[in-house]
Design a protein around this motif. Structure first.
Motif, PDB file in Angstrom:
ATOM      1  N   VAL B 252       5.740 -10.654 -14.456  1.00 33.29           N
ATOM      2  CA  VAL B 252       6.931 -10.011 -13.910  1.00 33.29           C
ATOM      3  C   VAL B 252       7.063 -10.368 -12.439  1.00 33.29           C
ATOM      4  O   VAL B 252       6.068 -10.452 -11.720  1.00 33.29           O
ATOM      5  CB  VAL B 252       6.824  -8.476 -14.066  1.00 33.29           C
ATOM      6  N   GLN B 253       8.307 -10.611 -12.018  1.00 34.19           N
ATOM      7  CA  GLN B 253       8.565 -10.929 -10.612  1.00 34.19           C
ATOM      8  C   GLN B 253       8.887  -9.646  -9.853  1.00 34.19           C
ATOM      9  O   GLN B 253       9.852  -8.960 -10.180  1.00 34.19           O
ATOM     10  CB  GLN B 253       9.746 -11.878 -10.495  1.00 34.19           C
ATOM     11  N   PHE B 254       8.064  -9.316  -8.871  1.00 32.91           N
ATOM     12  CA  PHE B 254       8.389  -8.189  -7.990  1.00 32.91           C
ATOM     13  C   PHE B 254       7.595  -8.352  -6.707  1.00 32.91           C
ATOM     14  O   PHE B 254       6.651  -9.124  -6.646  1.00 32.91           O
ATOM     15  CB  PHE B 254       8.088  -6.844  -8.649  1.00 32.91           C
ATOM     16  N   ASN B 255       8.025  -7.631  -5.676  1.00 38.01           N
ATOM     17  CA  ASN B 255       7.358  -7.739  -4.382  1.00 38.01           C
ATOM     18  C   ASN B 255       6.509  -6.504  -4.137  1.00 38.01           C
ATOM     19  O   ASN B 255       6.869  -5.405  -4.547  1.00 38.01           O
ATOM     20  CB  ASN B 255       8.382  -7.859  -3.250  1.00 38.01           C
ATOM     21  N   GLU B 256       5.399  -6.722  -3.439  1.00 40.34           N
ATOM     22  CA  GLU B 256       4.618  -5.571  -3.006  1.00 40.34           C
ATOM     23  C   GLU B 256       5.249  -5.069  -1.719  1.00 40.34           C
ATOM     24  O   GLU B 256       5.429  -5.828  -0.768  1.00 40.34           O
ATOM     25  CB  GLU B 256       3.168  -5.968  -2.771  1.00 40.34           C
ATOM     26  N   VAL B 257       5.581  -3.776  -1.687  1.00 41.40           N
ATOM     27  CA  VAL B 257       6.280  -3.224  -0.528  1.00 41.40           C
ATOM     28  C   VAL B 257       5.256  -2.891   0.553  1.00 41.40           C
ATOM     29  O   VAL B 257       4.275  -2.204   0.306  1.00 41.40           O
ATOM     30  CB  VAL B 257       7.047  -1.951  -0.937  1.00 41.40           C
ATOM     31  N   LEU B 258       5.475  -3.409   1.748  1.00 38.54           N
ATOM     32  CA  LEU B 258       4.545  -3.133   2.848  1.00 38.54           C
ATOM     33  C   LEU B 258       5.327  -2.704   4.082  1.00 38.54           C
ATOM     34  O   LEU B 258       6.373  -3.279   4.402  1.00 38.54           O
ATOM     35  CB  LEU B 258       3.727  -4.375   3.186  1.00 38.54           C
ATOM     36  N   GLU B 259       4.827  -1.679   4.761  1.00 37.16           N
ATOM     37  CA  GLU B 259       5.365  -1.280   6.072  1.00 37.16           C
ATOM     38  C   GLU B 259       4.178  -1.233   7.020  1.00 37.16           C
ATOM     39  O   GLU B 259       3.059  -0.931   6.606  1.00 37.16           O
ATOM     40  CB  GLU B 259       6.014   0.109   5.987  1.00 37.16           C
ATOM     41  N   THR B 260       4.410  -1.497   8.280  1.00 41.25           N
ATOM     42  CA  THR B 260       3.276  -1.574   9.191  1.00 41.25           C
ATOM     43  C   THR B 260       3.218  -0.427  10.189  1.00 41.25           C
ATOM     44  O   THR B 260       2.243  -0.308  10.921  1.00 41.25           O
ATOM     45  CB  THR B 260       3.310  -2.900   9.976  1.00 41.25           C
TER      46      THR B 260
END
Lengths: 160, 376
Positions: B252-260
């Motif tokens: 599956v295509q998806f992005n890992e959500v990251l905030e800094t």
């Protein structure tokens, strides 16, 4: 002077963001048809539940007062909480005249049931199923212990 | 903010210290969590979480039940991600049996877990609004969640504790209306998601209460073992779906959500963007459910070989690990759950000490704690 302008600017910005949220609230206030609330006790007659809904375990009987439970205890073993208990009696088979084991009482403790559906999928003869009753509250705890087979009922012919 | 050395001093007895008990029956703790707080003025100087108010010994109960039965117990741990808990337990049994489950079952499992994640995040968003003093989000969040719960009701038979996973696949095939209803939900939810941002994200009061509040550094995140959106808000990449894909997440295509940023607002944004990613995953799979069996054939009584088995999944709150020791019989010898909430709660002291008592509610809300998962 600069501080004052910034201060007043913040006030207007805050009011704007508050209005942004309140606008949506007011929209739903004037459009009550878009609200999804179900008026539960009043809509009992029109309430529809999914066909797989897990209410409580029941044993369907046909018009001759016959059920499909052979007493194999698959459900009793599959139940995680000991909700089901099957009691036996000996009956004489009409055709062969031999003594045979059959269920006397299918005891079901509704108070211990977690509605996990494991007994239903364990049953090899589809003798039990989940009903759509969900209003289980009662004043007497004893009424939660139910005997699922009707008095005088026997095993359906052809079910082994 | 006061610095760390000063905090250490304040944890000692002090004449002006004020001890406050929050909970066990406090609305903002979302369950029976008791926090013993030491205050100086309005500043929180020490926090001590007290657990055990909802301990049901689930690990011990698992040791007394068979490999088919123990799965249903785990949906009572983190009840908002009940499906993922069941999935982890089904996976650990399948690992022991060396069972390959059908493709159809895998895809339906992913679909259900992403829907559960959406429902969980919607409830979190709704309760966050209520905790911080906004009432309308509560109703808006529950409105969309209700649609998902109706889908669960139709396919699985119950709304919250679904018990849909069995060792070898899933309990029933999907309902004929499932795809139609999911499409209808996605259409409605995509339309409603901007409302979420309109109501809460852009609000000045909300931003003032969350931006720069409750900072958690990446180093602390790792040392406390935080996972899920709590860790990803501090910029620590820890998504099990990416790092150790299970049940077909690798396709599956998806992005890992990251905030800094590491503050409450970052954790908020991670969850909001994670909802969009979940929608993306569901959209990819909903029209491509492969045909075939939904359950692999298993024996009536399951017996695992001697040994140790471990499986991990990404629940809505972080990493859930299930560790199972088998002695060759039909019951587990030892079960251990590594629950995400317990580790996330341990970081609360780091997050909230030094801040104000009013910010504690925001900090608690952004950790998204489910107390039965902490106690088990």
């Amino acid at each position: 002077m600069k501080f004052l302008i910034e201060y007043i600017g913040t006030i207007f910005k805050s009011l704007g963001s508050l209005w942004n949220g309140m606008r949506l609230t007011l929209y739903y206030f004037f459009h009550p048809k878009e609200i999804h609330t179900q008026q539960y006790p009043d809509n009992r007659d029109t309430l529809t539940l999914g066909e797989r809904f897990r209410g409580e375990v029941v044993m369907p009987h046909d018009e001759n007062n016959e059920h499909k439970c052979t007493g194999c205890t698959s459900c009793e073993l599959a139940c995680p909480n000991g909700t089901i208990k099957i009691l036996y009696k000996n009956v004489v088979d009409e055709t062969t005249g031999k003594k045979k084991k059959a269920i006397d009482e299918f005891v079901y403790h509704l108070g211990m049931c977690t509605f996990c559906n494991l007994c239903i999928i364990a049953c090899p003869t589809d003798a039990i199923k989940m009903s759509h009753d969900f209003e289980h509250s009662t004043f007497d705890r004893k009424s939660l212990t139910k005997i699922l087979n009707k008095p005088g009922s026997k095993l359906m012919k052809g079910v082994e | 903010m006061i610095d760390k050395e000063e905090i250490e001093d304040l944890t000692q007895a002090h004449e002006e210290d004020f001890i406050l008990n929050v909970g066990p029956q406090h609305p903002s703790t979302h369950g029976v969590l008791r926090l013993k707080i030491k205050l100086q003025g309005e500043t929180v100087t020490h926090i001590e979480p007290h657990l055990g108010y909802i301990h049901r010994s689930i690990e011990k109960m698992c040791e007394a039940s068979s490999y088919r039965n123990f799965i249903y117990l785990t949906s009572r741990m983190d009840y908002l991600s009940a499906h993922m808990n069941n999935q982890a337990c089904a996976m650990v049994v399948e690992k022991g049996l060396q069972l390959e489950i059908p493709k159809r079952a895998k895809v339906i499992r992913i679909l259900m877990s992403e829907l559960t994640r959406l429902a969980s995040h919607q409830l979190w968003w709704a309760c966050t609004g209520l905790d911080l003093g906004a009432t309308t989000p509560f109703f808006v969040g529950f409105r969309d969640r209700e649609v998902i719960l109706d889908i669960f009701d139709e396919t699985c038979g119950s709304r919250l504790t679904m018990d849909y996973n069995v060792p070898g696949g899933i309990m029933f095939d999907i309902h004929p209306n499932f795809q139609k209803n999911v499409h209808a939900f996605l259409k409605g939810f995509k339309k409603n998601l901007p409302e979420y941002h309109q109501l809460l994200t852009g609000n000045v009061i909300f931003q003032n209460r969350t931006k720069g509040v409750g900072y958690l550094s990446p180093e602390d995140t790792i040392s406390f073992g935080c996972s899920g959106p709590t860790a990803r808000g501090s910029g620590v990449s820890c998504d099990i779906r990416k790092w150790q894909p299970y049940d077909g997440y690798e396709d599956v295509q998806f992005n890992e959500v990251l905030e800094t940023a590491g503050d409450c607002y970052a954790r908020y944004l991670v969850r909001m963007r994670e909802m969009e990613e979940s929608v993306k995953i569901i959209e990819q799979l909903i029209d491509n459910i492969p045909e075939g069996d939904f359950q692999a054939k298993t024996k009536a009584v399951l017996k695992l070989p001697k040994g140790e088995f471990y499986s991990r999944v990404e629940t809505a709150r972080g990493e859930l690990g299930v560790y199972l020791v088998s002695d060759g019989t039909s019951k587990p010898y030892r079960m251990k759950f590594r629950s995400p909430n317990f580790s996330n709660l341990s970081a609360l002291r780091e997050i909230a000490v030094g801040g104000k008592i009013g910010d504690l509610v925001a900090n608690m809300a952004m950790l998204d704690l489910v107390i039965p998962d902490i106690d088990r």
